[in-house]
Design a protein around this motif. Structure first.
Motif, PDB file in Angstrom:
ATOM      1  N   ALA A   1       0.883  -1.160   0.000  1.00 45.83           N
ATOM      2  CA  ALA A   1       0.000   0.000   0.000  1.00 45.83           C
ATOM      3  C   ALA A   1       0.908   1.193   0.000  1.00 45.83           C
ATOM      4  N   ALA A   2       0.377   2.338  -0.248  1.00 40.52           N
ATOM      5  CA  ALA A   2       1.178   3.542  -0.302  1.00 40.52           C
ATOM      6  C   ALA A   2       2.312   3.412   0.676  1.00 40.52           C
ATOM      7  N   ALA A   3       3.430   3.037   0.181  1.00 35.55           N
ATOM      8  CA  ALA A   3       4.547   2.719   1.043  1.00 35.55           C
ATOM      9  C   ALA A   3       5.015   3.902   1.863  1.00 35.55           C
ATOM     10  N   ALA A   4       5.354   3.600   3.123  1.00 35.24           N
ATOM     11  CA  ALA A   4       5.883   4.638   3.996  1.00 35.24           C
ATOM     12  C   ALA A   4       7.239   4.165   4.480  1.00 35.24           C
ATOM     13  N   PRO A   5       8.019   5.023   5.047  1.00 38.50           N
ATOM     14  CA  PRO A   5       9.349   4.628   5.493  1.00 38.50           C
ATOM     15  C   PRO A   5       9.280   3.531   6.533  1.00 38.50           C
ATOM     16  N   ALA A   6      10.273   2.678   6.519  1.00 37.73           N
ATOM     17  CA  ALA A   6      10.321   1.617   7.504  1.00 37.73           C
ATOM     18  C   ALA A   6      10.387   2.262   8.878  1.00 37.73           C
ATOM     19  N   GLY A   7       9.716   1.626   9.840  1.00 40.89           N
ATOM     20  CA  GLY A   7       9.747   2.163  11.176  1.00 40.89           C
ATOM     21  C   GLY A   7       8.731   3.245  11.404  1.00 40.89           C
ATOM     22  N   ALA A   8       7.786   3.387  10.483  1.00 40.53           N
ATOM     23  CA  ALA A   8       6.760   4.422  10.661  1.00 40.53           C
ATOM     24  C   ALA A   8       5.985   4.145  11.924  1.00 40.53           C
ATOM     25  N   ALA A   9       5.393   5.175  12.497  1.00 38.17           N
ATOM     26  CA  ALA A   9       4.685   5.028  13.756  1.00 38.17           C
ATOM     27  C   ALA A   9       3.621   3.960  13.669  1.00 38.17           C
ATOM     28  N   GLY A  10       3.563   3.119  14.702  1.00 31.48           N
ATOM     29  CA  GLY A  10       2.496   2.133  14.774  1.00 31.48           C
ATOM     30  C   GLY A  10       2.913   0.742  14.383  1.00 31.48           C
ATOM     31  N   SER A  11       4.026   0.584  13.682  1.00 26.17           N
ATOM     32  CA  SER A  11       4.454  -0.753  13.304  1.00 26.17           C
ATOM     33  C   SER A  11       5.956  -0.868  13.499  1.00 26.17           C
ATOM     34  N   HIS A  12       6.413  -2.097  13.632  1.00 25.99           N
ATOM     35  CA  HIS A  12       7.842  -2.301  13.741  1.00 25.99           C
ATOM     36  C   HIS A  12       8.160  -3.718  13.323  1.00 25.99           C
ATOM     37  N   THR A  13       9.434  -3.939  13.031  1.00 24.93           N
ATOM     38  CA  THR A  13       9.873  -5.266  12.637  1.00 24.93           C
ATOM     39  C   THR A  13      10.368  -6.013  13.865  1.00 24.93           C
ATOM     40  N   PRO A  14       9.768  -7.158  14.188  1.00 26.28           N
ATOM     41  CA  PRO A  14      10.197  -7.913  15.357  1.00 26.28           C
ATOM     42  C   PRO A  14      11.629  -8.405  15.197  1.00 26.28           C
ATOM     43  N   ARG A  15      12.273  -8.724  16.274  1.00 20.97           N
ATOM     44  CA  ARG A  15      13.598  -9.304  16.203  1.00 20.97           C
ATOM     45  C   ARG A  15      13.494 -10.677  15.551  1.00 20.97           C
ATOM     46  N   PRO A  16      14.581 -11.111  14.896  1.00 18.56           N
ATOM     47  CA  PRO A  16      14.549 -12.423  14.253  1.00 18.56           C
ATOM     48  C   PRO A  16      14.193 -13.503  15.252  1.00 18.56           C
ATOM     49  N   GLY A  17      13.474 -14.487  14.792  1.00 19.58           N
ATOM     50  CA  GLY A  17      13.071 -15.575  15.672  1.00 19.58           C
ATOM     51  C   GLY A  17      12.379 -16.632  14.844  1.00 19.58           C
ATOM     52  N   ALA A  18      11.679 -17.510  15.509  1.00 18.03           N
ATOM     53  CA  ALA A  18      10.965 -18.552  14.797  1.00 18.03           C
ATOM     54  C   ALA A  18       9.922 -17.931  13.880  1.00 18.03           C
ATOM     55  N   SER A  19       9.744 -18.548  12.712  1.00 19.11           N
ATOM     56  CA  SER A  19       8.756 -18.045  11.769  1.00 19.11           C
ATOM     57  C   SER A  19       7.348 -18.202  12.320  1.00 19.11           C
ATOM     58  N   LEU A  20       6.455 -17.333  11.865  1.00 20.75           N
ATOM     59  CA  LEU A  20       5.056 -17.450  12.245  1.00 20.75           C
ATOM     60  C   LEU A  20       4.465 -18.704  11.611  1.00 20.75           C
ATOM     61  N   THR A  21       3.485 -19.279  12.274  1.00 21.60           N
ATOM     62  CA  THR A  21       2.812 -20.457  11.731  1.00 21.60           C
ATOM     63  C   THR A  21       1.312 -20.349  11.962  1.00 21.60           C
ATOM     64  N   CYS A  22       0.569 -21.178  11.228  1.00 25.80           N
ATOM     65  CA  CYS A  22      -0.862 -21.352  11.449  1.00 25.80           C
ATOM     66  C   CYS A  22      -1.145 -22.839  11.335  1.00 25.80           C
ATOM     67  N   ARG A  23      -1.607 -23.400  12.421  1.00 26.42           N
ATOM     68  CA  ARG A  23      -1.865 -24.844  12.487  1.00 26.42           C
ATOM     69  C   ARG A  23      -0.649 -25.635  12.033  1.00 26.42           C
ATOM     70  N   GLY A  24       0.519 -25.171  12.495  1.00 23.69           N
ATOM     71  CA  GLY A  24       1.755 -25.906  12.252  1.00 23.69           C
ATOM     72  C   GLY A  24       2.461 -25.630  10.940  1.00 23.69           C
ATOM     73  N   LYS A  25       1.884 -24.782  10.080  1.00 26.06           N
ATOM     74  CA  LYS A  25       2.491 -24.500   8.783  1.00 26.06           C
ATOM     75  C   LYS A  25       2.930 -23.045   8.709  1.00 26.06           C
ATOM     76  N   GLY A  26       4.101 -22.823   8.101  1.00 28.26           N
ATOM     77  CA  GLY A  26       4.620 -21.465   8.019  1.00 28.26           C
ATOM     78  C   GLY A  26       4.927 -21.037   6.603  1.00 28.26           C
ATOM     79  N   VAL A  27       5.849 -20.086   6.481  1.00 27.68           N
ATOM     80  CA  VAL A  27       6.244 -19.570   5.172  1.00 27.68           C
ATOM     81  C   VAL A  27       7.257 -20.518   4.537  1.00 27.68           C
ATOM     82  N   ASP A  28       7.687 -20.187   3.326  1.00 30.08           N
ATOM     83  CA  ASP A  28       8.650 -21.014   2.603  1.00 30.08           C
ATOM     84  C   ASP A  28      10.024 -20.894   3.269  1.00 30.08           C
ATOM     85  N   PRO A  29      10.553 -21.978   3.848  1.00 29.13           N
ATOM     86  CA  PRO A  29      11.830 -21.885   4.560  1.00 29.13           C
ATOM     87  C   PRO A  29      13.019 -21.618   3.643  1.00 29.13           C
ATOM     88  N   ASP A  30      12.860 -21.866   2.351  1.00 31.23           N
ATOM     89  CA  ASP A  30      13.978 -21.700   1.424  1.00 31.23           C
ATOM     90  C   ASP A  30      13.928 -20.391   0.646  1.00 31.23           C
TER      91      ASP A  30
END
Length: 214
Positions: free
Chosen positions: A25-54
């Motif tokens: 969407a109308a891109a805004a600078p990274a770190g704009a108010a209200g959102s942030h990038t979490p520290r690296p960690g385990a990928s998000l999942t839904c019912r045990g399935k996540g994003v493409d690991p490769d």
């Protein structure tokens, strides 16, 4: 996939994915108010399935929305109404009927501006829900196709009630020759798209919640 939004390829194919990122969407600078990038960690999942690991192109972001979980979930899953609160989404068509569930599919379009790799085009994204847990998580996948461009995306969403509202976390990966030809740029576009989507969702949900209480 997410989608390609704003000034970037909004690839949230699965988000409105690179597509949200790329399609973002109308891109805004990274770190704009209200959102942030979490520290690296385990990928998000839904019912045990996540994003493409490769996948080489990936991004994860989150935001806290001051609105009831039911409001946030309704906005996100009522896909045919996305254009009413996400300007970069031009059209959405459900390919099935009834409740939003595993197997639900939808086709949506978003414009993509010209870039060094491809001309200006309209991206058509077909997303299919692979896993879903009501009021908790969604995982969808699908291709985003435009002139000279194909992105295959996997998009995971998590919704968690927290003090003051709902924490929405999202993670998406993109694969494809065009995006893999310039991973840093594709990743930036994906990041901008996902963060824009989160800001739009927050604005829509908090606005609706405010209206319902007045």
């Amino acid at each position: 996939m997410s989608g390609i939004r704003g000034t970037g390829v909004r690839a949230a194919l699965f988000t409105v994915p690179l597509v949200l990122g790329l399609l973002g969407a109308a891109a805004a600078p990274a770190g704009a108010a209200g959102s942030h990038t979490p520290r690296p960690g385990a990928s998000l999942t839904c019912r045990g399935k996540g994003v493409d690991p490769d996948a080489l192109v990936r991004h994860r972001a989150e935001i806290v929305i001051n609105a009831p979980l039911r409001t946030v979930w309704k906005l996100q899953t009522d896909v045919e109404r996305w254009p009413s609160w996400q300007a970069p989404v031009e059209t959405v068509e459900r390919l099935d009927h009834g409740p939003f569930r595993k197997g639900s599919a939808f086709r949506w379009t978003t414009p993509v501006p010209p870039n060094p790799s491809t001309p200006a085009t309209s991206l058509e994204i077909t997303s299919t829900v692979r896993q879903i847990e009501p009021n908790s998580c969604i995982r969808w996948t699908g291709p985003a196709i435009g002139e000279g461009l194909r992105i295959d995306g996997v998009h995971v969403w998590n919704f968690t009630e927290v003090k003051g509202g709902v924490r929405v976390s999202t993670e998406e990966t993109h694969t494809g020759a065009q995006v893999e030809a310039d991973v840093p740029t594709a990743t930036r576009i994906l990041r901008e798209g996902l963060e824009s989507w989160l800001r739009d969702l927050k604005s829509a949900a908090e606005g609706r919640s405010h209206n319902q209480t007045h």
